[in-house]
Design an enzyme around this catalytic site. Structure first.
Site, PDB file in Angstrom:
ATOM      1  N   GLN A  21       0.841  -1.190   0.000  1.00  0.00           N
ATOM      2  CA  GLN A  21       0.000   0.000   0.000  1.00  0.00           C
ATOM      3  C   GLN A  21       0.879   1.244   0.000  1.00  0.00           C
ATOM      4  O   GLN A  21       1.266   1.756   1.042  1.00  0.00           O
ATOM      5  CB  GLN A  21      -0.952   0.018   1.203  1.00  0.00           C
ATOM      6  CG  GLN A  21      -1.940   1.158   1.107  1.00  0.00           C
ATOM      7  CD  GLN A  21      -3.004   1.092   2.172  1.00  0.00           C
ATOM      8  OE1 GLN A  21      -3.145   0.144   2.914  1.00  0.00           O
ATOM      9  NE2 GLN A  21      -3.789   2.155   2.236  1.00  0.00           N
ATOM     10  N   PHE A  22       1.183   1.744  -1.202  1.00  0.00           N
ATOM     11  CA  PHE A  22       2.081   2.888  -1.316  1.00  0.00           C
ATOM     12  C   PHE A  22       1.494   4.145  -0.690  1.00  0.00           C
ATOM     13  O   PHE A  22       2.222   5.048  -0.289  1.00  0.00           O
ATOM     14  CB  PHE A  22       2.484   3.131  -2.779  1.00  0.00           C
ATOM     15  CG  PHE A  22       1.471   3.908  -3.585  1.00  0.00           C
ATOM     16  CD1 PHE A  22       1.618   5.280  -3.754  1.00  0.00           C
ATOM     17  CD2 PHE A  22       0.384   3.279  -4.170  1.00  0.00           C
ATOM     18  CE1 PHE A  22       0.701   5.996  -4.502  1.00  0.00           C
ATOM     19  CE2 PHE A  22      -0.530   3.985  -4.917  1.00  0.00           C
ATOM     20  CZ  PHE A  22      -0.383   5.353  -5.081  1.00  0.00           C
ATOM     21  N   THR A  23       0.176   4.211  -0.531  1.00  0.00           N
ATOM     22  CA  THR A  23      -0.435   5.414   0.036  1.00  0.00           C
ATOM     23  C   THR A  23      -0.056   5.624   1.501  1.00  0.00           C
ATOM     24  O   THR A  23      -0.201   6.736   2.017  1.00  0.00           O
ATOM     25  CB  THR A  23      -1.970   5.391  -0.110  1.00  0.00           C
ATOM     26  OG1 THR A  23      -2.489   4.255   0.578  1.00  0.00           O
ATOM     27  CG2 THR A  23      -2.376   5.358  -1.580  1.00  0.00           C
TER      28      THR A  23
END
Length: 145
Positions: A78-80
């Site tokens: 989850q790059f966010t």
């Protein structure tokens, strides 16, 4: 690296309508990668989350690790998580690792987890995923490494 741990009764991840990973009781871990993260840091974070004591013992105290309860592990990229949200009304992703580094470190973490823990499932880096979970508690922790 960043790990958002959720103690779950069950969790699953879907891509294009198909379940690609599912677990029973254990940990759902969202993993974010930053530009300065390393293989060594990824291993240290994995070691920590596998040993993190957030499951109840016989007295109801958070005193047991994932391995001690023989729980499952679901790792989801989850790059966010690495977004900069300090100002404005739109997140900036300049603080997230480039995709090639993020993919390499996430996949290395999954590989290492499978070598160290008996039941590991994962999401797919770069895919649009739908994650379902039943949080147990709720219990959620943010770990950085």
């Amino acid at each position: 690296m960043i790990a958002l741990l959720q103690r779950v009764l069950e969790a699953s991840v879907r891509v294009d309508g198909a379940i690609i990973g599912a677990i029973g009781p254990g940990l759902l871990v969202f993993v974010g990668v930053r530009p300065d993260d390393t293989d060594e840091g990824a291993q240290k974070l994995l070691d920590r989350l596998l040993r993190y004591r957030i499951f109840a013992d016989e007295d109801g105290k958070m005193n047991l690790s994932l391995g001690q309860i023989a729980g499952d592990l679901l790792l989801v990229p989850q790059f966010t998580l690495a977004a900069d949200t300090r100002s404005g009304l739109r997140p900036s992703f300049s603080s997230a690792a480039p995709p090639e580094l993020g993919r390499r470190l996430f996949e290395a973490m999954v590989f290492a987890a499978r070598a160290q823990h008996p039941r590991v499932a994962s999401g797919r880096f770069g895919a649009h995923m739908q994650v379902s979970l039943v949080n147990d508690g709720p219990v959620t922790f943010w770990l950085e490494g």
